[in-house]
Scaffold this motif. Sequence first.
Motif, short mmCIF file in Angstrom:
data_model
loop_
_atom_site.label_atom_id
_atom_site.label_comp_id
_atom_site.label_asym_id
_atom_site.label_seq_id
_atom_site.Cartn_x
_atom_site.Cartn_y
_atom_site.Cartn_z
N ALA A 121 0.82 -1.22 0.00
CA ALA A 121 0.00 0.00 0.00
C ALA A 121 0.85 1.27 0.00
N TYR A 122 2.04 1.20 0.62
CA TYR A 122 2.84 2.41 0.78
C TYR A 122 4.08 2.47 -0.11
N VAL A 123 4.60 1.32 -0.55
CA VAL A 123 5.83 1.37 -1.33
C VAL A 123 5.58 1.91 -2.74
N ILE A 124 4.39 1.68 -3.28
CA ILE A 124 4.09 2.14 -4.63
C ILE A 124 4.28 3.65 -4.75
N ALA A 125 3.84 4.38 -3.71
CA ALA A 125 4.00 5.83 -3.74
C ALA A 125 5.46 6.25 -3.87
N LEU A 167 7.75 4.46 -5.44
CA LEU A 167 8.28 3.99 -6.72
C LEU A 167 7.73 4.78 -7.91
N LEU A 168 6.86 5.75 -7.63
CA LEU A 168 6.19 6.47 -8.72
C LEU A 168 7.16 7.13 -9.71
N PRO A 169 8.23 7.79 -9.24
CA PRO A 169 9.14 8.40 -10.22
C PRO A 169 9.74 7.39 -11.19
N ASP A 170 10.16 6.21 -10.68
CA ASP A 170 10.74 5.18 -11.53
C ASP A 170 9.69 4.59 -12.47
N GLN A 180 -2.20 8.18 -9.83
CA GLN A 180 -3.52 7.54 -9.91
C GLN A 180 -3.42 6.04 -9.65
N ALA A 181 -2.21 5.47 -9.78
CA ALA A 181 -2.03 4.06 -9.44
C ALA A 181 -2.27 3.83 -7.95
N VAL A 182 -1.91 4.82 -7.13
CA VAL A 182 -2.19 4.75 -5.70
C VAL A 182 -3.68 4.95 -5.45
N SER A 183 -4.27 5.89 -6.17
CA SER A 183 -5.69 6.20 -5.99
C SER A 183 -6.57 4.99 -6.27
N VAL A 184 -6.30 4.31 -7.39
CA VAL A 184 -7.16 3.20 -7.77
C VAL A 184 -7.00 2.03 -6.81
N TYR A 220 1.25 12.02 1.06
CA TYR A 220 2.29 11.00 1.16
C TYR A 220 2.60 10.39 -0.21
N THR A 221 1.59 10.29 -1.06
CA THR A 221 1.77 9.72 -2.39
C THR A 221 2.87 10.44 -3.17
N TYR A 222 3.00 11.74 -2.96
CA TYR A 222 3.92 12.54 -3.77
C TYR A 222 5.16 12.98 -3.00
#
Length: 392
Positions: free
Chosen positions: A18-22, A24-27, A41-45, A217-219
């Motif tokens: 739930a938290y690591v994806i945020a 990894l977003l830049p990569d 939006q990957a975190v949102s969905v 936190y996502t960003y």
Amino acid sequence: MRQILLLTIGMFTLGFDAYVIARLLPDIGKTLRISASQTGQAVSVFTLCYALAAPIFATLLSGKSIRRILVWALAVFSLGNGASAIASSFSMLLIARAVAGIGAGLYSPLAATAASLVSKKKRGRALGMMLGGMSTGTVVGVPLGLIIAEHLDWHATLWFITVLGLVAMFGIMIWFPSFPASSPPSLRQRVAMIANGRIAAIISITFLTSTASLGLYTYTASILQNVADIQFITPYLWAWGIGGVVGSFSIGALIDRTGRPDILMTGILATMAFAMFSLPFGLKLPSLSYLPFILWGAMGWASQTPQQHALLQLHPNHGAASVALNSSANYLGSAVGSALFGFAMLAGLTPSQLPFAAGCLVLVTLLGQWGIISSNKKYRKYAKRKNNHLDL
């Protein structure tokens, strides 16, 4: 306790994912050639499907074997993460994250059935282990996932999460006992809870708090890079996570000591707003750069307990259902926050301005919380007058 450990591994994996994806977003954005607001939006969905899956499937699967549901939940969760790892397009990534979110949302509330596997004296410890598993997934799992991504790539981190999910799935399949799921509250009971003004107010505060805190936190990676050109973000994630552990474990004792979860929630929101407003300034001062993250993490994780306590006091007959509703509001707020801040950046807001936007939203939430405190005072005065009248 072997069954409890298996469930804890599952909760660790959920918290990890739930938290690591945020982080990894830049990569992910570089690989798929999409913007930061799109990858958010990957975190949102994920969190949206997480929030909606539990109440929907709890009704559909009532009476079915808990073991079978847990196995299917982890299978769906692992399938979603495996699909995320091989996603070659933005649309495929969103579908995969939605599938993972459905599996996570189905697994998490059912894991609470572990309380029935141990004696009453040990049930608190069992539930604490599972909740601790999720927070540990954030504090330990996220930095571990980033280390894997740094040495390999983000695909490897998602494959690692997939393997953890499968380990928990096969363990539950082999060792977990089989017993039916309990019946969920009726639709009428759910509607009655939402229609209750005081319950709706508490849940609304939870929703807004999560929108600001988890949405921001996502960003975090984008904020660190934009404000202070910080590329190595792991220490800041540790600071946020360690603050979260301290906050989540200490707030309960404060509630027991004061008996005023509404007052404590006011302090939490005020401190959270301060942390968000000070974050861009603190990043420019090496000696203070971690403090806003520690405060933010502590207040974010601590915010759920006063809300749950207030709901249990307000609706003791259906406490579990009202707390579940509060949990859904938390994850729904996370999904809305991720989307909201993503759209804000598309509209021209820079990552460095996001903490100010989140802080303003927390201040609005604080005003709402003051309204709840005022309402509670009036209610207590009314109840006292009524009791005195009955005594006469």
